[in-house]
Scaffold this motif. Structure first.
Motif, PDB file in Angstrom:
ATOM      1  N   ASN A 217     -13.270  93.503  37.233  1.00  0.00           N
ATOM      2  CA  ASN A 217     -12.097  93.503  38.118  1.00  0.00           C
ATOM      3  C   ASN A 217     -12.436  94.063  39.498  1.00  0.00           C
ATOM      4  OD1 ASN A 217     -10.447  92.348  36.188  1.00  0.00           O
ATOM      5  ND2 ASN A 217      -9.673  94.314  35.431  1.00  0.00           N
ATOM      6  N   ALA A 218     -13.210  95.145  39.533  1.00  0.00           N
ATOM      7  CA  ALA A 218     -13.596  95.731  40.820  1.00  0.00           C
ATOM      8  C   ALA A 218     -14.431  94.748  41.634  1.00  0.00           C
ATOM      9  CB  ALA A 218     -14.361  97.034  40.600  1.00  0.00           C
ATOM     10  N   LEU A 219     -15.364  94.065  40.979  1.00  0.00           N
ATOM     11  CA  LEU A 219     -16.192  93.072  41.679  1.00  0.00           C
ATOM     12  C   LEU A 219     -15.345  91.906  42.163  1.00  0.00           C
ATOM     13  CD1 LEU A 219     -19.320  93.014  39.341  1.00  0.00           C
ATOM     14  CD2 LEU A 219     -19.185  93.942  41.665  1.00  0.00           C
ATOM     15  N   THR A 220     -14.403  91.463  41.344  1.00  0.00           N
ATOM     16  CA  THR A 220     -13.506  90.370  41.730  1.00  0.00           C
ATOM     17  C   THR A 220     -12.669  90.771  42.931  1.00  0.00           C
ATOM     18  OG1 THR A 220     -13.404  89.636  39.435  1.00  0.00           O
ATOM     19  CG2 THR A 220     -11.703  88.803  40.901  1.00  0.00           C
ATOM     20  N   ASP A 221     -12.151  92.002  42.913  1.00  0.00           N
ATOM     21  CA  ASP A 221     -11.367  92.492  44.055  1.00  0.00           C
ATOM     22  C   ASP A 221     -12.207  92.554  45.321  1.00  0.00           C
ATOM     23  OD1 ASP A 221      -9.236  92.713  42.341  1.00  0.00           O
ATOM     24  OD2 ASP A 221      -9.386  94.912  42.125  1.00  0.00           O
ATOM     25  N   GLN A 222     -13.447  93.014  45.185  1.00  0.00           N
ATOM     26  CA  GLN A 222     -14.326  93.105  46.354  1.00  0.00           C
ATOM     27  C   GLN A 222     -14.582  91.720  46.945  1.00  0.00           C
ATOM     28  OE1 GLN A 222     -18.152  94.847  45.627  1.00  0.00           O
ATOM     29  NE2 GLN A 222     -18.697  94.877  47.780  1.00  0.00           N
ATOM     30  N   VAL A 223     -14.859  90.746  46.105  1.00  0.00           N
ATOM     31  CA  VAL A 223     -15.109  89.386  46.586  1.00  0.00           C
ATOM     32  C   VAL A 223     -13.843  88.810  47.215  1.00  0.00           C
ATOM     33  CG1 VAL A 223     -15.636  87.023  45.847  1.00  0.00           C
ATOM     34  CG2 VAL A 223     -16.998  88.940  44.993  1.00  0.00           C
ATOM     35  N   ALA A 224     -12.693  89.049  46.598  1.00  0.00           N
ATOM     36  CA  ALA A 224     -11.430  88.522  47.119  1.00  0.00           C
ATOM     37  C   ALA A 224     -11.073  89.151  48.460  1.00  0.00           C
ATOM     38  CB  ALA A 224     -10.305  88.754  46.114  1.00  0.00           C
ATOM     39  N   ALA A 225     -11.449  90.405  48.663  1.00  0.00           N
ATOM     40  CA  ALA A 225     -11.093  91.108  49.896  1.00  0.00           C
ATOM     41  C   ALA A 225     -12.049  90.794  51.044  1.00  0.00           C
ATOM     42  CB  ALA A 225     -11.068  92.613  49.649  1.00  0.00           C
ATOM     43  N   SER A 226     -13.179  90.185  50.758  1.00  0.00           N
ATOM     44  CA  SER A 226     -14.149  89.925  51.820  1.00  0.00           C
ATOM     45  C   SER A 226     -13.681  88.765  52.700  1.00  0.00           C
ATOM     46  CB  SER A 226     -15.523  89.636  51.224  1.00  0.00           C
ATOM     47  OG  SER A 226     -15.483  88.455  50.461  1.00  0.00           O
ATOM     48  N   ASP A 227     -13.979  88.884  53.974  1.00  0.00           N
ATOM     49  CA  ASP A 227     -13.602  87.870  54.961  1.00  0.00           C
ATOM     50  C   ASP A 227     -14.827  86.997  55.244  1.00  0.00           C
ATOM     51  OD1 ASP A 227     -12.590  86.378  57.035  1.00  0.00           O
ATOM     52  OD2 ASP A 227     -12.633  88.023  58.493  1.00  0.00           O
ATOM     53  N   PRO A 228     -14.800  85.722  54.880  1.00  0.00           N
ATOM     54  CA  PRO A 228     -15.972  84.857  55.079  1.00  0.00           C
ATOM     55  C   PRO A 228     -16.423  84.775  56.540  1.00  0.00           C
ATOM     56  CG  PRO A 228     -14.357  83.766  53.668  1.00  0.00           C
ATOM     57  CD  PRO A 228     -13.719  85.019  54.193  1.00  0.00           C
ATOM     58  N   GLU A 229     -15.471  84.731  57.457  1.00  0.00           N
ATOM     59  CA  GLU A 229     -15.839  84.650  58.879  1.00  0.00           C
ATOM     60  C   GLU A 229     -16.543  85.928  59.332  1.00  0.00           C
ATOM     61  OE1 GLU A 229     -16.714  82.857  62.214  1.00  0.00           O
ATOM     62  OE2 GLU A 229     -15.681  81.847  60.570  1.00  0.00           O
ATOM     63  N   GLN A 230     -16.057  87.065  58.854  1.00  0.00           N
ATOM     64  CA  GLN A 230     -16.686  88.339  59.192  1.00  0.00           C
ATOM     65  C   GLN A 230     -18.106  88.389  58.615  1.00  0.00           C
ATOM     66  OE1 GLN A 230     -14.601  91.746  57.671  1.00  0.00           O
ATOM     67  NE2 GLN A 230     -15.923  93.207  58.710  1.00  0.00           N
ATOM     68  N   LEU A 231     -18.254  87.889  57.395  1.00  0.00           N
ATOM     69  CA  LEU A 231     -19.582  87.839  56.791  1.00  0.00           C
ATOM     70  C   LEU A 231     -20.509  86.918  57.578  1.00  0.00           C
ATOM     71  CD1 LEU A 231     -18.660  87.742  52.989  1.00  0.00           C
ATOM     72  CD2 LEU A 231     -19.632  89.655  54.276  1.00  0.00           C
ATOM     73  N   ARG A 232     -19.998  85.773  58.030  1.00  0.00           N
ATOM     74  CA  ARG A 232     -20.816  84.859  58.847  1.00  0.00           C
ATOM     75  C   ARG A 232     -21.248  85.535  60.143  1.00  0.00           C
ATOM     76  NH1 ARG A 232     -16.673  81.301  57.520  1.00  0.00           N
ATOM     77  NH2 ARG A 232     -17.185  80.036  55.715  1.00  0.00           N
TER      78      ARG A 232
END
Length: 140
Positions: A39-54
């Protein structure tokens, strides 16, 4: 099984402060912890912003490019310096030719003999005229 999960989620799970326990003593507790980790990993992935990562990936790629260019420049400078160490300069004055280290050593070995070449500190600012007057230029 918990070791396999640790290897797969490695740094991410550790970064979240999640500790996985073995299933040997309390099977239910281990399953609960595994579920919390997922659940923690799922939340982390869901909260990440793809544009910010790019953007971060672009920035890091730019930094990597700059570092590689700096490495290339420094490598070329090292090669140039190494070549200068072995370059044989032509003999300009008798005995003063060859590699720089040999020329410098010869100058150091003969420093006392050539000490007259240097000027005093006062003379460095105002070199004496060709005909020196002892009162005006005491170091002549």
């Amino acid at each position: 099984m918990s070791h396999a999960v640790k290897r797969q989620v490695g740094g991410t799970a550790l970064g979240l402060g999640v500790v996985l326990r073995g299933f040997s003593s309390a099977r239910q507790d281990g399953a609960d912890e595994l579920e919390r980790t997922i659940n923690a990993l799922t939340d982390q992935v869901a909260a990440s912003d793809p544009e910010q990562l790019r953007d971060e990936i672009r920035q890091l790629a730019g930094q990597r490019k700059e570092v590689r260019e700096r490495i290339t420049t420094l490598t070329e400078e090292v090669i140039s310096l190494r070549e200068a160490e072995v370059y044989r300069h032509p003999e300009i004055a008798p005995g003063y030719g060859g590699v720089l280290a040999a020329i410098v050593q010869r100058v150091r070995n003969n420093a006392e003999h050539h000490s007259w070449i240097g000027l005093s500190r006062r003379a460095d600012r105002h070199p004496p005229p060709l005909r020196c007057h002892p009162l005006r230029w005491p170091n002549c």
